[in-house]
Design a protein around this motif. Sequence first.
Motif, PDB file in Angstrom:
ATOM      1  N   ASN A   5      -4.828  -3.892 -11.801  1.00 15.16           N
ATOM      2  CA  ASN A   5      -3.487  -3.518 -11.350  1.00 15.16           C
ATOM      3  C   ASN A   5      -3.534  -2.130 -10.740  1.00 15.16           C
ATOM      4  OD1 ASN A   5      -2.500  -5.888 -12.334  1.00 15.16           O
ATOM      5  ND2 ASN A   5      -1.768  -5.017 -14.247  1.00 15.16           N
ATOM      6  N   SER A   6      -2.832  -1.960  -9.656  1.00 12.23           N
ATOM      7  CA  SER A   6      -2.756  -0.666  -9.004  1.00 12.23           C
ATOM      8  C   SER A   6      -1.378  -0.078  -9.235  1.00 12.23           C
ATOM      9  CB  SER A   6      -3.028  -0.807  -7.501  1.00 12.23           C
ATOM     10  OG  SER A   6      -2.799   0.426  -6.866  1.00 12.23           O
ATOM     11  N   THR A   7      -1.346   1.180  -9.590  1.00 16.79           N
ATOM     12  CA  THR A   7      -0.066   1.871  -9.757  1.00 16.79           C
ATOM     13  C   THR A   7       0.304   2.636  -8.486  1.00 16.79           C
ATOM     14  OG1 THR A   7      -1.203   3.777 -10.715  1.00 16.79           O
ATOM     15  CG2 THR A   7      -0.375   2.102 -12.247  1.00 16.79           C
ATOM     16  N   GLU A   8      -0.476   2.449  -7.428  1.00 14.68           N
ATOM     17  CA  GLU A   8      -0.263   3.172  -6.178  1.00 14.68           C
ATOM     18  C   GLU A   8       0.455   2.327  -5.133  1.00 14.68           C
ATOM     19  OE1 GLU A   8      -4.017   4.733  -4.864  1.00 14.68           O
ATOM     20  OE2 GLU A   8      -4.571   5.278  -6.897  1.00 14.68           O
ATOM     21  N   GLY A   9       1.232   1.344  -5.551  1.00 15.72           N
ATOM     22  CA  GLY A   9       1.972   0.506  -4.617  1.00 15.72           C
ATOM     23  C   GLY A   9       1.067  -0.420  -3.837  1.00 15.72           C
ATOM     24  N   ASN A  10       1.603  -0.942  -2.734  1.00 17.51           N
ATOM     25  CA  ASN A  10       0.855  -1.910  -1.937  1.00 17.51           C
ATOM     26  C   ASN A  10      -0.393  -1.315  -1.291  1.00 17.51           C
ATOM     27  OD1 ASN A  10       2.557  -3.960  -2.621  1.00 17.51           O
ATOM     28  ND2 ASN A  10       3.670  -3.985  -0.699  1.00 17.51           N
ATOM     29  N   THR A  11      -0.365  -0.020  -0.980  1.00 14.67           N
ATOM     30  CA  THR A  11      -1.554   0.595  -0.372  1.00 14.67           C
ATOM     31  C   THR A  11      -2.729   0.547  -1.338  1.00 14.67           C
ATOM     32  OG1 THR A  11      -0.173   2.071   0.956  1.00 14.67           O
ATOM     33  CG2 THR A  11      -2.479   2.686   0.684  1.00 14.67           C
ATOM     34  N   GLY A  12      -2.508   0.969  -2.567  1.00 17.43           N
ATOM     35  CA  GLY A  12      -3.574   0.938  -3.565  1.00 17.43           C
ATOM     36  C   GLY A  12      -3.989  -0.476  -3.914  1.00 17.43           C
ATOM     37  N   LEU A  13      -3.011  -1.363  -3.984  1.00 20.98           N
ATOM     38  CA  LEU A  13      -3.306  -2.764  -4.286  1.00 20.98           C
ATOM     39  C   LEU A  13      -4.128  -3.387  -3.165  1.00 20.98           C
ATOM     40  CD1 LEU A  13      -2.971  -5.258  -6.065  1.00 20.98           C
ATOM     41  CD2 LEU A  13      -0.796  -5.679  -4.911  1.00 20.98           C
ATOM     42  N   GLY A  14      -3.753  -3.108  -1.922  1.00 23.78           N
ATOM     43  CA  GLY A  14      -4.496  -3.639  -0.779  1.00 23.78           C
ATOM     44  C   GLY A  14      -5.949  -3.187  -0.795  1.00 23.78           C
ATOM     45  N   LEU A  15      -6.174  -1.911  -1.104  1.00 23.63           N
ATOM     46  CA  LEU A  15      -7.545  -1.394  -1.186  1.00 23.63           C
ATOM     47  C   LEU A  15      -8.309  -2.046  -2.336  1.00 23.63           C
ATOM     48  CD1 LEU A  15      -6.933   2.398  -0.496  1.00 23.63           C
ATOM     49  CD2 LEU A  15      -8.008   0.725   1.024  1.00 23.63           C
ATOM     50  N   ALA A  16      -7.636  -2.254  -3.466  1.00 23.96           N
ATOM     51  CA  ALA A  16      -8.284  -2.896  -4.612  1.00 23.96           C
ATOM     52  C   ALA A  16      -8.690  -4.328  -4.270  1.00 23.96           C
ATOM     53  CB  ALA A  16      -7.357  -2.874  -5.822  1.00 23.96           C
TER      54      ALA A  16
END
Length: 114
Positions: A44-55
């Motif tokens: 799970n990314s706590t950095e919104g869609n940007t962090g989730l997209g990178l993950a």
Amino acid sequence: MKTVKVILFLFLISGMFSACLNEENNKLFEFYWDQTYCADPWGNSTEGNTGLGLAVEEYLIDQGILGAKVSFSTEEERRQDCFACHCTSGNRIYVQVPFQFRNRILELGFKEAE
């Protein structure tokens, strides 16, 4: 002379066939994943869609899938009213991948977008 014409004809046909194959390999196919609260393989990314997209991109690279394009949509009707790890958050992660990775992304649990 007849042999030269036959060879040129075969060369032309093979070039056209090769171009068609390359066009198919360059085409992107779309798949999706309904995000869960904590059961997704990339975490799970706590950095919104940007962090989730990178993950998601890093996860796919680790799985041998290159050239993926990630996008998102949110629809409340997909959101489940529970907070268990397997419950869906309402976010749908869309991934476009080249043809050569189609079978691999299905093996990872993504579904083909319609």
